[in-house]
Design an enzyme around this catalytic site. Structure first.
Site, PDB file in Angstrom:
ATOM      1  N   ASN A   1      11.425  -6.489   3.696  1.00 53.72           N
ATOM      2  CA  ASN A   1      12.452  -5.966   4.894  1.00 53.72           C
ATOM      3  C   ASN A   1      11.732  -5.708   6.295  1.00 53.72           C
ATOM      4  OD1 ASN A   1      14.697  -6.391   3.309  1.00 53.72           O
ATOM      5  ND2 ASN A   1      14.285  -4.474   2.109  1.00 53.72           N
TER       6      ASN A   1
ATOM      7  N   TYR B   1      10.077   3.990   9.083  1.00 56.30           N
ATOM      8  CA  TYR B   1      10.099   3.452   7.641  1.00 56.30           C
ATOM      9  C   TYR B   1      10.259   1.789   7.698  1.00 56.30           C
ATOM     10  CZ  TYR B   1      10.700   8.387   6.075  1.00 56.30           C
ATOM     11  OH  TYR B   1      10.531   9.364   5.771  1.00 56.30           O
TER      12      TYR B   1
ATOM     13  N   ASN C   1      11.896  -0.804   6.542  1.00 58.23           N
ATOM     14  CA  ASN C   1      12.973  -1.606   6.853  1.00 58.23           C
ATOM     15  C   ASN C   1      13.583  -1.539   8.321  1.00 58.23           C
ATOM     16  OD1 ASN C   1      13.138  -1.555   4.109  1.00 58.23           O
ATOM     17  ND2 ASN C   1      15.129  -0.723   3.675  1.00 58.23           N
TER      18      ASN C   1
ATOM     19  N   HIS D   1       3.015  -0.545  -0.413  1.00 59.88           N
ATOM     20  CA  HIS D   1       3.906  -0.725   0.806  1.00 59.88           C
ATOM     21  C   HIS D   1       3.252  -0.268   1.904  1.00 59.88           C
ATOM     22  CE1 HIS D   1       7.460  -2.952   1.281  1.00 59.88           C
ATOM     23  NE2 HIS D   1       8.341  -2.218   1.303  1.00 59.88           N
TER      24      HIS D   1
ATOM     25  N   TYR E   1       3.979   8.646   0.826  1.00 61.30           N
ATOM     26  CA  TYR E   1       3.697   7.446   0.711  1.00 61.30           C
ATOM     27  C   TYR E   1       2.197   6.882   0.925  1.00 61.30           C
ATOM     28  CZ  TYR E   1       8.745   6.877   1.291  1.00 61.30           C
ATOM     29  OH  TYR E   1      10.146   7.116   1.098  1.00 61.30           O
TER      30      TYR E   1
END
Length: 192
Positions: free
Chosen positions: A116, A68, A70, A21, A16
């Protein structure tokens, strides 16, 4: 003097790195470097990588959830509660598809608008009137889904812009919040 928390949102792990994000993580990395914070260290009780320093006479914490996106609230809420960080000194830094790349604004409260990470933090804290630093990542063109867009990597030109220009503007925002307060910061940067 009250402590400050800047929690940058993103997803942990090498896959990532440099994704849209993870703009919040990237913001914290720049601030950590600019203001000579110590290296981030993992703290199990908060499920997060954390560093702290004194900036302009204030203790400032930088936090990257390791949960993460969420589940970001599972890191942020325990930290806020443990250190009793006042609402007005909580800044959640996250990507924002509603703004073009390079645009950033401060917002207090409001709904999660489909983000989220913000939704998780609001649910775990039990309130939403903390501050958000929204970093524009633009919207996908054509047939790219929103989820694929945010998990895609920034383009080389965008990364170069962050290194040479945008990170310096973020630095100005960061120090203005800490030294002068939220109203001067919003008056100055939300208009640009």
């Amino acid at each position: 003097m009250s402590d400050f928390l800047f929690a940058g949102l993103g997803n942990p792990g090498f896959r990532y790195v440099n994704t849209r994000h993870n703009a919040g993580f990237m913001f914290l990395d720049f601030m950590s470097s600019f203001f000579n914070f110590s290296a981030f260290k993992y703290e199990t009780k908060f499920n997060a990588d954390i560093t702290k320093s004194v900036v302009a006479g204030h203790k400032v914490y930088l936090l990257k959830p390791d949960t993460y996106m969420n589940l970001s609230g599972k890191s942020v809420a325990p930290f806020v509660n443990y250190y009793d960080i006042p609402k007005e000194n909580i800044f959640i830094v996250h990507d924002e598809m509603d703004f073009d790349f390079g645009v950033f604004k401060i917002k207090k409260g409001g709904g999660a608008a489909g983000h989220n990470g913000i939704k998780s933090i609001q649910e775990m804290l039990g309130y939403n009137d903390f501050y958000r630093i929204r970093l524009g990542i633009g919207k996908p063109e054509g047939f790219i889904e929103g989820a694929d867009w945010v998990l895609g990597k920034f383009h080389d030109k965008e990364l170069a812009c962050m290194d040479k220009d945008l990170s310096l503007k973020w630095k100005e925002l960061f120090i203005t919040i800490i030294e002068k307060g939220i109203v001067p910061a919003m008056n100055s940067f939300n208009k640009k």
